[in-house]
Each structure stands twice: as C-alpha cells, then as structure tokens.
Scaffold this motif. Structure first.
Motif, short mmCIF file in Angstrom:
data_model
loop_
_atom_site.label_atom_id
_atom_site.label_comp_id
_atom_site.label_asym_id
_atom_site.label_seq_id
_atom_site.Cartn_x
_atom_site.Cartn_y
_atom_site.Cartn_z
N CYS A 5 0.84 -1.19 0.00
CA CYS A 5 0.00 0.00 0.00
C CYS A 5 0.89 1.25 0.00
O CYS A 5 1.87 1.32 0.74
CB CYS A 5 -0.92 0.00 1.22
N TYR A 18 -1.80 -3.41 -0.52
CA TYR A 18 -2.83 -2.44 -0.88
C TYR A 18 -4.22 -3.07 -0.73
O TYR A 18 -5.15 -2.46 -0.21
CB TYR A 18 -2.59 -1.94 -2.30
N CYS A 21 -5.34 -2.97 2.83
CA CYS A 21 -5.19 -1.68 3.52
C CYS A 21 -6.18 -0.65 2.97
O CYS A 21 -7.32 -0.61 3.39
CB CYS A 21 -3.73 -1.22 3.39
N CYS A 22 -5.76 0.13 2.02
CA CYS A 22 -6.58 1.24 1.52
C CYS A 22 -7.54 0.87 0.39
O CYS A 22 -8.55 1.55 0.19
CB CYS A 22 -5.68 2.39 1.07
N GLU A 23 -7.26 -0.19 -0.33
CA GLU A 23 -8.12 -0.54 -1.47
C GLU A 23 -9.58 -0.76 -1.08
O GLU A 23 -10.49 -0.28 -1.79
CB GLU A 23 -7.58 -1.76 -2.21
N SER A 44 -3.16 7.54 -0.37
CA SER A 44 -3.10 6.49 -1.38
C SER A 44 -3.96 6.83 -2.59
O SER A 44 -3.60 6.51 -3.73
CB SER A 44 -3.55 5.15 -0.78
#
Length: 161
Positions: A5, A18, A21-23, A44
């Motif tokens: 990420c 990713y 985490c942020c996806e 991000s």
C-alpha cells in the motif's frame, strides 16, 4: 504479485498489501474507522489519482469549487513517493492527523507537511481543512536511496522517469 500500500503502514514490521489496507476504502467496501485511516487512504488515493475518492472524502463545506476532475488532475500530475504520520489524535467525532507527504519534482524532494482536521458525520470520517507547515525541498542525487522507501537507488526507482 502483492503490491504494498502506498500509505506504507506496517503490521508486525511488514508493509500491508494495498488489497488489505486502503483498497477496500477506495472500492467502497469499507469505511475508515479512524481519522488516520482516512488520511492514509486519501494519500493512497492521491498516489493512484483517484479523484472521486478524494472528492467524496472531503467535507462538502470545505472543498469550495474544486471538482472531481480537479482532484484527479492534481493527483495524477504529482509523483508521490512517501508518507510519514507525525501524530494522530481523536476526540469523539473530531480528529487531527499531522503528516508529511513527500513528492518529487525533477530531482528535488518536496515535503508537504500538514496538520489535517477531520470530522465524523453520520458515521463517516471526512477531511475538512488543515494547517500547512513550512515547505522543505531537498535535492536528491541519483545514487541516493530512493525516498519512497523501496531500498533501491533513486536512479533505479522514482528518478527513473
């Protein structure tokens, strides 16, 4: 291949993927539970040029006349290369996250240092505004370690445009 990420958060000394985490925030499958999560997911989103997410996570009373396209263009025209969270505080439905976001412009590393304000409205965290700290600029040599934290030399990484 697992992609780390861009927000560079670690769990047990290992960078989170990713997808873990942020996806999920970017895809609308989850909402950030803390101001720091929202700030990291916004970074991000800037990294990936996701103007719609940046727009949607910015409180409507504070975004002015900036459009989704404006956010997208700004994000895509900047080479983001690192994030450092200085402090994160939450008090009920408000929070502050101070961070340093690094980006490259030619062979110079710039640091955007901000203390961002967040509010939780209807169960959703939103960015409102921030206080910018003095901007710093550092020249990067091609043989210096890349500021993105990849472990590669800058010339083999972010300076390899």
């Amino acid at each position: 291949m697992t992609i780390s990420c861009p927000c560079r958060i670690k769990e047990n000394t290992k960078l989170l993927a990713y997808s873990d985490c942020c996806e999920p925030f970017h895809l609308g499958n989850a909402l950030p539970e803390k101001p720091e999560q929202l700030m990291r997911s916004r970074y991000s989103a800037y990294y990936y040029g996701l103007g719609q997410y940046i727009y949607d996570s910015h409180h409507a009373d504070f975004r002015g006349n900036v459009s989704v396209e404006d956010f997208t263009q700004s994000a895509k025209s900047t080479q983001w290369c690192g994030l450092e969270v200085v402090r994160a505080e939450q008090d009920g439905d408000s929070g502050v996250v101070e961070f340093k976001a690094y980006f490259l412009d030619k062979d110079k590393l710039h640091c955007l240092h901000e203390a961002s304000n967040f509010v939780r409205q209807s169960g959703r965290w939103l960015y409102t505004d921030g206080e910018f700290k003095p901007k710093t600029v550092v020249k990067i040599s091609r043989n210096d370690p890349c500021p993105c934290g990849s472990g590669k030399k800058a010339k083999k990484c972010c300076l390899n445009l």
